[in-house]
Scaffold this motif. Structure first.
Motif, PDB file in Angstrom:
ATOM      1  N   THR A 237       3.269  -5.833  13.870  1.00 49.46           N
ATOM      2  CA  THR A 237       4.183  -5.835  13.108  1.00 49.46           C
ATOM      3  C   THR A 237       5.453  -5.204  13.985  1.00 49.46           C
ATOM      4  O   THR A 237       5.293  -4.258  14.783  1.00 49.46           O
ATOM      5  N   HIS A 238       6.701  -5.907  13.872  1.00 51.18           N
ATOM      6  CA  HIS A 238       7.796  -5.403  14.580  1.00 51.18           C
ATOM      7  C   HIS A 238       8.135  -3.871  14.201  1.00 51.18           C
ATOM      8  O   HIS A 238       7.836  -3.511  13.051  1.00 51.18           O
TER       9      HIS A 238
ATOM     10  N   SER B 140      -7.621  -3.505  -3.672  1.00 48.72           N
ATOM     11  CA  SER B 140      -6.373  -3.124  -3.425  1.00 48.72           C
ATOM     12  C   SER B 140      -5.395  -3.568  -4.460  1.00 48.72           C
ATOM     13  O   SER B 140      -5.534  -4.825  -5.168  1.00 48.72           O
ATOM     14  N   LYS B 141      -4.647  -2.774  -4.954  1.00 50.77           N
ATOM     15  CA  LYS B 141      -3.670  -3.032  -6.042  1.00 50.77           C
ATOM     16  C   LYS B 141      -2.239  -3.319  -5.642  1.00 50.77           C
ATOM     17  O   LYS B 141      -1.175  -3.631  -6.200  1.00 50.77           O
ATOM     18  N   ALA B 142      -2.028  -3.239  -4.158  1.00 50.95           N
ATOM     19  CA  ALA B 142      -0.821  -3.491  -3.697  1.00 50.95           C
ATOM     20  C   ALA B 142      -0.420  -5.182  -3.767  1.00 50.95           C
ATOM     21  O   ALA B 142      -1.486  -5.926  -3.510  1.00 50.95           O
ATOM     22  N   LEU B 143       0.916  -5.361  -3.894  1.00 55.68           N
ATOM     23  CA  LEU B 143       1.308  -6.594  -4.112  1.00 55.68           C
ATOM     24  C   LEU B 143       1.413  -7.177  -2.774  1.00 55.68           C
ATOM     25  O   LEU B 143       1.980  -6.405  -1.801  1.00 55.68           O
ATOM     26  N   SER B 144       1.002  -8.796  -2.637  1.00 58.01           N
ATOM     27  CA  SER B 144       0.972  -9.171  -1.153  1.00 58.01           C
ATOM     28  C   SER B 144       2.469  -9.647  -0.965  1.00 58.01           C
ATOM     29  O   SER B 144       2.952 -10.295  -2.000  1.00 58.01           O
TER      30      SER B 144
ATOM     31  N   LYS C 299       5.950  -0.868   5.647  1.00 59.05           N
ATOM     32  CA  LYS C 299       5.902  -1.845   4.567  1.00 59.05           C
ATOM     33  C   LYS C 299       4.621  -2.520   3.923  1.00 59.05           C
ATOM     34  O   LYS C 299       4.451  -3.391   2.937  1.00 59.05           O
ATOM     35  N   GLY C 300       3.320  -2.098   4.619  1.00 62.76           N
ATOM     36  CA  GLY C 300       1.990  -2.686   4.285  1.00 62.76           C
ATOM     37  C   GLY C 300       2.032  -4.247   4.860  1.00 62.76           C
ATOM     38  O   GLY C 300       1.035  -4.797   4.403  1.00 62.76           O
TER      39      GLY C 300
END
Length: 231
Positions: free
Chosen positions: A170-171, A100-104, A177-178
């Motif tokens: 998640t609410h 995954s390249k998504a920023l945590s 928003k991942g």
């Protein structure tokens, strides 16, 4: 039914999670503390196990039983206790995460001080059975927005070589928003770092949920059935 995950509830509650069972549990049947969870399981289909299973179900109503759909214990139920629902599940496992390249996003380990917020979030989003002390099966991690817990994920069942990812939610105001993916990756990454594989249970008819976990590296291992007993 020789794989430890074929009977994950029984194997967890009689080994690594035995300290969370009720005092009335024994070698024939076990019930997790009702303040921690709903799980109930019998050793086998013998009269002794059925009798203890029935006693525990009556003593602690509203229990839930998870068994392999094709296994010999799928239809071993407490005598004289009404079944509320039977729900098809899939059990999924992952030995590695997909890249995954998504920023945590920033997240934190949740503590006892977060317990009311965790219960409130789980009650709102209904990721699965979650009770006032379920957090003790963790640790759980979460994301907060302006001090409010808006997403979380943690651990639940533990058997030989496997730990369950659970409580992922998640609410509604913060979906897309991942957060679920980031927290799931964080928990599963820690499970893998400990030398174990991760597993989870998902509703068999929730195709989007199954696809989401596939995107993280999970694959369906087995069909399961979740039996909810009447309160």
């Amino acid at each position: 039914m020789n794989h430890p995950l074929d009977r994950a509830v029984w194997n967890a509650l009689t080994t690594r999670l035995s300290s969370f069972t009720t005092p009335e549990s024994d070698a024939h049947a076990v019930r997790i503390d009702p303040e921690i969870g709903v799980f109930l399981s019998a050793a086998d289909a013998s009269p002794q196990s059925r009798a203890r299973l029935t006693a525990l179900a009556r003593l602690h109503p509203g229990a839930g039983m998870v068994e392999h759909s094709d296994g010999p214990m799928a239809d071993v139920l407490p005598d004289g206790v009404a079944v509320d629902r039977r729900i098809a599940l899939v059990q999924m496992t992952a030995s590695a995460l997909t890249p995954s390249k998504a920023l945590s996003p920033a997240f934190e380990t949740l503590t006892e001080a977060d317990a009311p917020a965790m219960l409130a979030l789980a009650t709102l989003t209904r990721p699965g059975p979650f009770r006032s002390r379920t957090r003790e099966l963790g640790p759980f991690v979460g994301i907060k927005h302006d001090g409010e817990l808006v997403a979380m994920a943690g651990r639940r069942l533990r058997v030989d070589g496997f730990t369950e990812l659970s409580g992922v939610c998640t609410h509604p105001d913060h979906r897309g928003k991942g957060y679920a993916a980031a927290l799931s990756r964080a928990v599963v990454g820690e499970i893998h770092a400990s030398g174990e594989a991760a597993f989870l249970h998902a509703f068999a008819d929730h195709e989007a949920t199954i696809a989401f976990y596939r995107s993280l590296g999970f694959e369906v291992r087995a069909p399961m059935v979740y039996t909810i007993l009447a309160d």
